[in-house]
Design a protein around this motif. Structure first.
Motif, PDB file in Angstrom:
ATOM      1  N   UNK A  11      -9.870   0.025  13.105  1.00 59.14           N
ATOM      2  CA  UNK A  11     -10.890  -0.116  13.985  1.00 59.14           C
ATOM      3  C   UNK A  11     -10.775   1.517  14.679  1.00 59.14           C
ATOM      4  N   UNK A  12     -12.256   1.828  14.851  1.00 56.74           N
ATOM      5  CA  UNK A  12     -12.304   2.795  15.950  1.00 56.74           C
ATOM      6  C   UNK A  12     -13.304   2.552  16.958  1.00 56.74           C
ATOM      7  N   UNK A  13     -12.967   2.804  18.094  1.00 57.27           N
ATOM      8  CA  UNK A  13     -13.805   2.700  19.402  1.00 57.27           C
ATOM      9  C   UNK A  13     -13.954   3.882  20.097  1.00 57.27           C
ATOM     10  N   UNK A  14     -15.039   4.699  19.779  1.00 57.48           N
ATOM     11  CA  UNK A  14     -15.072   5.978  20.475  1.00 57.48           C
ATOM     12  C   UNK A  14     -14.383   7.147  19.778  1.00 57.48           C
ATOM     13  N   UNK A  15     -13.350   7.339  20.632  1.00 58.79           N
ATOM     14  CA  UNK A  15     -12.404   8.582  19.981  1.00 58.79           C
ATOM     15  C   UNK A  15     -11.158   8.124  19.792  1.00 58.79           C
ATOM     16  N   UNK A  16     -11.008   6.885  19.693  1.00 60.05           N
ATOM     17  CA  UNK A  16      -9.533   6.344  19.510  1.00 60.05           C
ATOM     18  C   UNK A  16      -9.705   5.240  18.439  1.00 60.05           C
ATOM     19  N   UNK A  17      -8.505   5.397  17.450  1.00 59.92           N
ATOM     20  CA  UNK A  17      -8.587   4.546  16.595  1.00 59.92           C
ATOM     21  C   UNK A  17      -7.437   3.460  16.688  1.00 59.92           C
ATOM     22  N   UNK A  18      -7.519   2.168  16.183  1.00 60.37           N
ATOM     23  CA  UNK A  18      -6.609   1.165  16.291  1.00 60.37           C
ATOM     24  C   UNK A  18      -6.028   0.683  14.617  1.00 60.37           C
ATOM     25  N   UNK A  19      -4.660   0.625  14.441  1.00 61.59           N
ATOM     26  CA  UNK A  19      -4.483   0.476  13.071  1.00 61.59           C
ATOM     27  C   UNK A  19      -3.493  -0.819  13.084  1.00 61.59           C
ATOM     28  N   UNK A  20      -3.378  -1.669  12.584  1.00 60.25           N
ATOM     29  CA  UNK A  20      -2.457  -2.932  12.435  1.00 60.25           C
ATOM     30  C   UNK A  20      -2.186  -3.005  10.792  1.00 60.25           C
ATOM     31  N   UNK A  21      -0.818  -3.345  10.279  1.00 65.68           N
ATOM     32  CA  UNK A  21      -0.693  -3.381   9.146  1.00 65.68           C
ATOM     33  C   UNK A  21       0.234  -5.039   9.069  1.00 65.68           C
ATOM     34  N   UNK A  22      -0.241  -5.684   8.228  1.00 67.96           N
ATOM     35  CA  UNK A  22       0.387  -7.106   8.491  1.00 67.96           C
ATOM     36  C   UNK A  22       0.545  -7.720   6.842  1.00 67.96           C
ATOM     37  N   UNK A  23       1.806  -8.288   6.825  1.00 69.04           N
ATOM     38  CA  UNK A  23       2.032  -8.887   5.564  1.00 69.04           C
ATOM     39  C   UNK A  23       3.558  -8.878   5.225  1.00 69.04           C
ATOM     40  N   UNK A  24       4.049  -9.187   4.356  1.00 66.43           N
ATOM     41  CA  UNK A  24       5.346  -9.446   3.712  1.00 66.43           C
ATOM     42  C   UNK A  24       6.047  -8.084   3.829  1.00 66.43           C
ATOM     43  N   UNK A  25       7.103  -8.380   4.839  1.00 64.58           N
ATOM     44  CA  UNK A  25       8.023  -6.920   5.108  1.00 64.58           C
ATOM     45  C   UNK A  25       8.178  -6.134   4.049  1.00 64.58           C
ATOM     46  N   UNK A  26       8.577  -6.848   2.684  1.00 66.61           N
ATOM     47  CA  UNK A  26       9.119  -6.209   1.764  1.00 66.61           C
ATOM     48  C   UNK A  26       7.979  -5.364   0.895  1.00 66.61           C
TER      49      UNK A  26
END
Length: 390
Positions: free
Chosen positions: A101-116
């Motif tokens: 996601x990008x809000x203005x000048x900042x980005x948010x990144x989330x990675x989710x799933x099986x750790x492997x």
């Protein structure tokens, strides 16, 4: 594919990520995890940065282990068994695991799933963010000629100090081109001192064995599963159960070195070749490590410390001088090799934040010897400190 600023090989990643993925598959194959992007440097990202990044990530689905890469892993990384290399042969990045996601000048990144599965995202994602940032902001670097001269000067200093250095700079490199250029110079000018690169793809390109240790997430997971007080010990024991006496460098600062040394018992101190220093005062750490070995009547001169906390020629000189005749130092040089090109290197990380065990999400934290390197939920950090009497 636009290879000028794109991950063009499945192996364009740090070796310790593959080593940890192998261990996770064997011991914790069903554990789910979350990682988050942390913008420590408060960098401002240009408009539409997230859209361009998303396209690059979507293209990574096309990366596959080639036959030659498979043969390279079998020959150069014997600690990775055939069953794991077969897994990697079928592995494919899944872009749906990454939410941006990008809000203005900042980005948010989330990675989710099986750790492997998602464990491999961190390093190529960070190097892509870094390279894309300079590309889209029009940040110009020094010429190849000037970078070459500067790198040769560093190598000359390291030769004079008679130290061994490794290249650990994938995550925050200016670009793949610069990274490859640095490797060429190291191979040509620094053979006597160059211990290798943590980047598996470039190690293959230059016919070298990749090097690496272990990441904080391994210990962070163990803390969530087994408790903060015994996390270091159980993490080290599990690692040894997978790799025997190979890859025997212990990570010392996930919950501060004070807690680490309490867990680093006589058996583990004997088995492990040495320890890695990644935060806090290096001189204090050297003294602490030597004192610890002597307590168990272990000769410190037969052990190693790998220093990987923002190393440069000045720090290497100070540390190597202090270690002389006491313990063997090795130096992992990252950004000072791959992003010392006349721009401000990005101060960014991607860290594991939660794991799903016992039918619920549990926050994971890293405390570190340096306060600014601690990561995780503030309440959990407070709880961890309380449990560890820090």
């Amino acid at each position: 594919m636009d290879n000028s600023f794109f991950i063009s090989s499945l192996l364009d990643n740090d070796f310790y990520k593959f080593a940890m993925q192998n261990a996770v598959i064997k011991l914790f194959p069903l554990v789910k995890a979350k990682y988050e992007f942390i913008n420590r440097g408060k960098h401002f990202f240009p408009k539409n940065f997230s859209n361009v990044l998303e396209k690059k990530i979507n293209n990574m689905i096309n990366l596959k282990l080639s036959y030659k890469e498979k043969i390279f892993l079998k020959k150069s990384c014997p600690c990775l068994d055939n069953s794991y290399i077969d897994f990697l042969d079928k592995y494919q990045y899944n872009p749906k695991e990454v939410k941006i996601e990008q809000k203005g000048k900042f980005i948010k990144i989330i990675i989710e799933g099986l750790w492997s599965k998602i464990i491999l995202w961190e390093v190529p994602l960070m190097s892509t963010i870094s390279e894309l940032y300079y590309k889209l902001t029009g940040t110009k670097r020094l010429s190849d000629k000037i970078i070459t001269i500067s790198t040769k000067k560093k190598i000359k200093k390291y030769k004079e100090l008679k130290v061994k250095v490794g290249e650990f700079g994938t995550r925050r490199r200016y670009s793949y081109h610069v990274h490859k250029l640095i490797m060429k110079i190291l191979m040509k000018e620094g053979k006597s001192l160059f211990a290798g690169s943590s980047n598996v793809h470039l190690s293959k390109t230059f016919s070298m064995k990749p090097i690496g240790t272990i990441g904080h997430e391994w210990v962070m997971f163990h803390a969530a599963k087994y408790g903060f007080n015994s996390a270091d010990r159980i993490a080290m024991e599990n690692w040894i159960n997978i790799y025997n006496n190979k890859l025997g460098i212990a990570l010392s600062d996930t919950y501060t070195s004070k807690i680490f040394f309490k867990n680093f018992n006589k058996k583990l101190s004997n088995i492990y070749e040495g320890v890695r220093h990644d935060s806090g005062n290096p001189i204090s750490f050297i003294n602490e490590t030597i004192k610890h070995y002597k307590k168990f009547k272990i000769n410190p001169n037969k052990k190693k410390i790998i220093f990987s906390d923002n190393m440069d020629p000045f720090k290497v000189k100070c540390i190597s001088s202090f270690c002389k005749g006491k313990i063997t130092p090795l130096f992992g040089i990252g950004t000072n090799f791959t992003n010392d090109v006349g721009v401000h290197p990005m101060n960014i990380v991607i860290k594991m934040t939660e794991i799903f065990i016992k039918k619920k999400w549990i926050s994971v934290v890293k405390l570190s010897n340096s306060k600014e390197k601690s990561t995780g939920n503030k309440k959990m950090i407070f709880f961890a400190k309380k449990r560890l009497h820090l």
